[in-house]
Design a protein around this motif. Structure first.
Motif, PDB file in Angstrom:
ATOM      1  N   PRO A  33       0.619  -4.693  42.734  1.00  0.00           N
ATOM      2  CA  PRO A  33       0.134  -4.860  44.110  1.00  0.00           C
ATOM      3  C   PRO A  33       1.297  -4.722  45.099  1.00  0.00           C
ATOM      4  O   PRO A  33       2.412  -5.168  44.827  1.00  0.00           O
ATOM      5  N   GLY A  34       1.017  -4.123  46.235  1.00  0.00           N
ATOM      6  CA  GLY A  34       2.058  -3.845  47.219  1.00  0.00           C
ATOM      7  C   GLY A  34       2.783  -5.080  47.715  1.00  0.00           C
ATOM      8  O   GLY A  34       3.993  -5.043  47.931  1.00  0.00           O
ATOM      9  N   HIS A  35       2.073  -6.181  47.887  1.00  0.00           N
ATOM     10  CA  HIS A  35       2.725  -7.378  48.416  1.00  0.00           C
ATOM     11  C   HIS A  35       3.748  -7.945  47.435  1.00  0.00           C
ATOM     12  O   HIS A  35       4.756  -8.507  47.846  1.00  0.00           O
ATOM     13  N   ILE A  36       3.532  -7.764  46.145  1.00  0.00           N
ATOM     14  CA  ILE A  36       4.506  -8.243  45.158  1.00  0.00           C
ATOM     15  C   ILE A  36       5.784  -7.411  45.230  1.00  0.00           C
ATOM     16  O   ILE A  36       6.897  -7.951  45.198  1.00  0.00           O
ATOM     17  N   VAL A  37       5.644  -6.103  45.334  1.00  0.00           N
ATOM     18  CA  VAL A  37       6.816  -5.233  45.427  1.00  0.00           C
ATOM     19  C   VAL A  37       7.580  -5.528  46.708  1.00  0.00           C
ATOM     20  O   VAL A  37       8.812  -5.625  46.702  1.00  0.00           O
ATOM     21  N   ARG A  38       6.873  -5.697  47.825  1.00  0.00           N
ATOM     22  CA  ARG A  38       7.533  -6.010  49.097  1.00  0.00           C
ATOM     23  C   ARG A  38       8.290  -7.326  49.020  1.00  0.00           C
ATOM     24  O   ARG A  38       9.431  -7.429  49.482  1.00  0.00           O
ATOM     25  N   GLN A  39       7.677  -8.343  48.420  1.00  0.00           N
ATOM     26  CA  GLN A  39       8.349  -9.634  48.296  1.00  0.00           C
ATOM     27  C   GLN A  39       9.596  -9.528  47.419  1.00  0.00           C
ATOM     28  O   GLN A  39      10.633 -10.118  47.730  1.00  0.00           O
ATOM     29  N   VAL A  54      13.356 -10.428  48.719  1.00  0.00           N
ATOM     30  CA  VAL A  54      14.159 -11.443  48.038  1.00  0.00           C
ATOM     31  C   VAL A  54      15.462 -10.833  47.507  1.00  0.00           C
ATOM     32  O   VAL A  54      16.538 -11.425  47.635  1.00  0.00           O
ATOM     33  N   ALA A  55      15.373  -9.652  46.917  1.00  0.00           N
ATOM     34  CA  ALA A  55      16.576  -9.001  46.386  1.00  0.00           C
ATOM     35  C   ALA A  55      17.555  -8.676  47.512  1.00  0.00           C
ATOM     36  O   ALA A  55      18.768  -8.898  47.373  1.00  0.00           O
TER      37      ALA A  55
END
Length: 53
Positions: free
Chosen positions: A28-34, A38-39
């Protein structure tokens, strides 16, 4: 110019761009964005601490 460092950055950018494009299709896009946020924040803190301390 510092070629070894330049090549390491180029390789990392190519792999990251390719892997990111593949992951955004699977996760899901929101997981990749988060993860990216964070990184990036973690790297900013690490580099700031190394620079100022």
């Amino acid at each position: 110019m510092r070629w070894p460092e330049t090549m390491a950055m180029l390789l990392g950018a190519l792999i990251g761009g390719y892997a990111g494009g593949r992951l955004i299709r699977v996760l899901p896009g929101h997981i990749v964005r988060q993860f990216v946020i964070v990184a990036g924040a973690a790297m900013s803190v690490i580099y700031a601490v190394r620079y100022w301390l």
